[in-house]
Design an enzyme around this catalytic site. Sequence first.
Site, PDB file in Angstrom:
ATOM      1  N   VAL A 198       0.859  -1.183   0.000  1.00  0.00           N
ATOM      2  CA  VAL A 198       0.000   0.000   0.000  1.00  0.00           C
ATOM      3  C   VAL A 198       0.890   1.226   0.000  1.00  0.00           C
ATOM      4  CG1 VAL A 198      -1.811   1.254   1.212  1.00  0.00           C
ATOM      5  CG2 VAL A 198      -1.773  -1.249   1.287  1.00  0.00           C
ATOM      6  N   CYS A 199       0.633   2.134  -0.934  1.00  0.00           N
ATOM      7  CA  CYS A 199       1.328   3.419  -0.960  1.00  0.00           C
ATOM      8  C   CYS A 199       2.848   3.203  -1.017  1.00  0.00           C
ATOM      9  CB  CYS A 199       0.885   4.237   0.251  1.00  0.00           C
ATOM     10  SG  CYS A 199       1.314   5.992   0.185  1.00  0.00           S
ATOM     11  N   THR A 200       3.600   3.842  -0.119  1.00  0.00           N
ATOM     12  CA  THR A 200       5.056   3.746  -0.146  1.00  0.00           C
ATOM     13  C   THR A 200       5.561   2.422   0.405  1.00  0.00           C
ATOM     14  OG1 THR A 200       5.136   4.927   1.972  1.00  0.00           O
ATOM     15  CG2 THR A 200       5.419   6.230  -0.036  1.00  0.00           C
ATOM     16  N   THR A 234       2.854   3.290  -6.721  1.00  0.00           N
ATOM     17  CA  THR A 234       3.108   3.822  -5.390  1.00  0.00           C
ATOM     18  C   THR A 234       2.515   5.225  -5.356  1.00  0.00           C
ATOM     19  OG1 THR A 234       4.804   4.195  -3.691  1.00  0.00           O
ATOM     20  CG2 THR A 234       5.396   4.760  -5.956  1.00  0.00           C
TER      21      THR A 234
END
Length: 330
Positions: free
Chosen positions: A120-122, A140
């Site tokens: 998830v995300c970074t 990302t």
Amino acid sequence: MPKHPRSPPPMRRVIEVLAFPAVQLLDVTGPVQVFASANDFAAEAGTMPPYEVHIVTQGGQSVTASAGVALATRPLPAPGSALDTLVIAGGPGVAAAASDSALVDWVRQRTEDARRVASVCTGAFLLAASGALDGKRAATHWSVCAEFARRFPTVRVESDPIFVRDGTVWTSAGVTAGIDLALALVEEDLGRAAALAVARYLVVFLKRPGGQAQYSAVLSLQAADDSFGALHEWINQHLAGDISLPVLARQAGMSERSFSRRYAEATGMTPGRAVEQLRLEAARRLLLETRLPVKRIAQRCGFGSEETMRRSFNRLLAVAPQDYRARFSP
């Protein structure tokens, strides 16, 4: 009468969500709530909850998120133990996590145990540090895509999608995109009806309109005081018309020179580039939500010709309109 053997009960899917100090709270709780809601619906239907969800962290019973909230966690499970899905969260603490060789080694081993793995995300930085993204497409947070591409040149980072699936590896964009990703995992496991029920309960889209954009052009153009918000609304209502610099300046009540300067200061781009972004966003929606011919869409969005729109798509999205529709439309 002979007894017919009972079929074994369905196995609950073990999901581990990896957290670390200064993790982004919603990167963890967003996906966890999606899986928990799927369990709730199963329980209401009188069936076994499909998921067993654990938040895990290195060496402790809790971890404090970047928002200051403490999360109850479990220690990292030993490699080799049962695991269906590994989800790696992101957040401000991901750089330290990705520099921890012991944690990276655990992720590397755990991805071999898992049926599928997601970030998830970074969290993609930690997953990439383990080598799990080598040669794969990945997403990302839009703000760190360039940095991610520099650090992991073997990964094909895509800055636009909400989430990307490459085989058994899933990666998502910024923060709330973890909810979109988790809903997609539920849909893969339990079917569209189950995922839709969860989405409706959480009051989110099962698939966001357009299906792929991390943020809208209007949002990217929004200034702190939103001084040109009304102008952007006007532009969106007149995309097929004359939206030249003189027309925009008149609409804003300024001279052309003052308008150009103030607009660039507020949004970070020229008025002409902003108009192109807004036209492109409208064209993307029509490509995905209608069956209008590309030529009609180009005219409706103010590109004038199909070729002009094609050049804009190739320059800004690196894909032709027809290929964009084929790739992203439901």
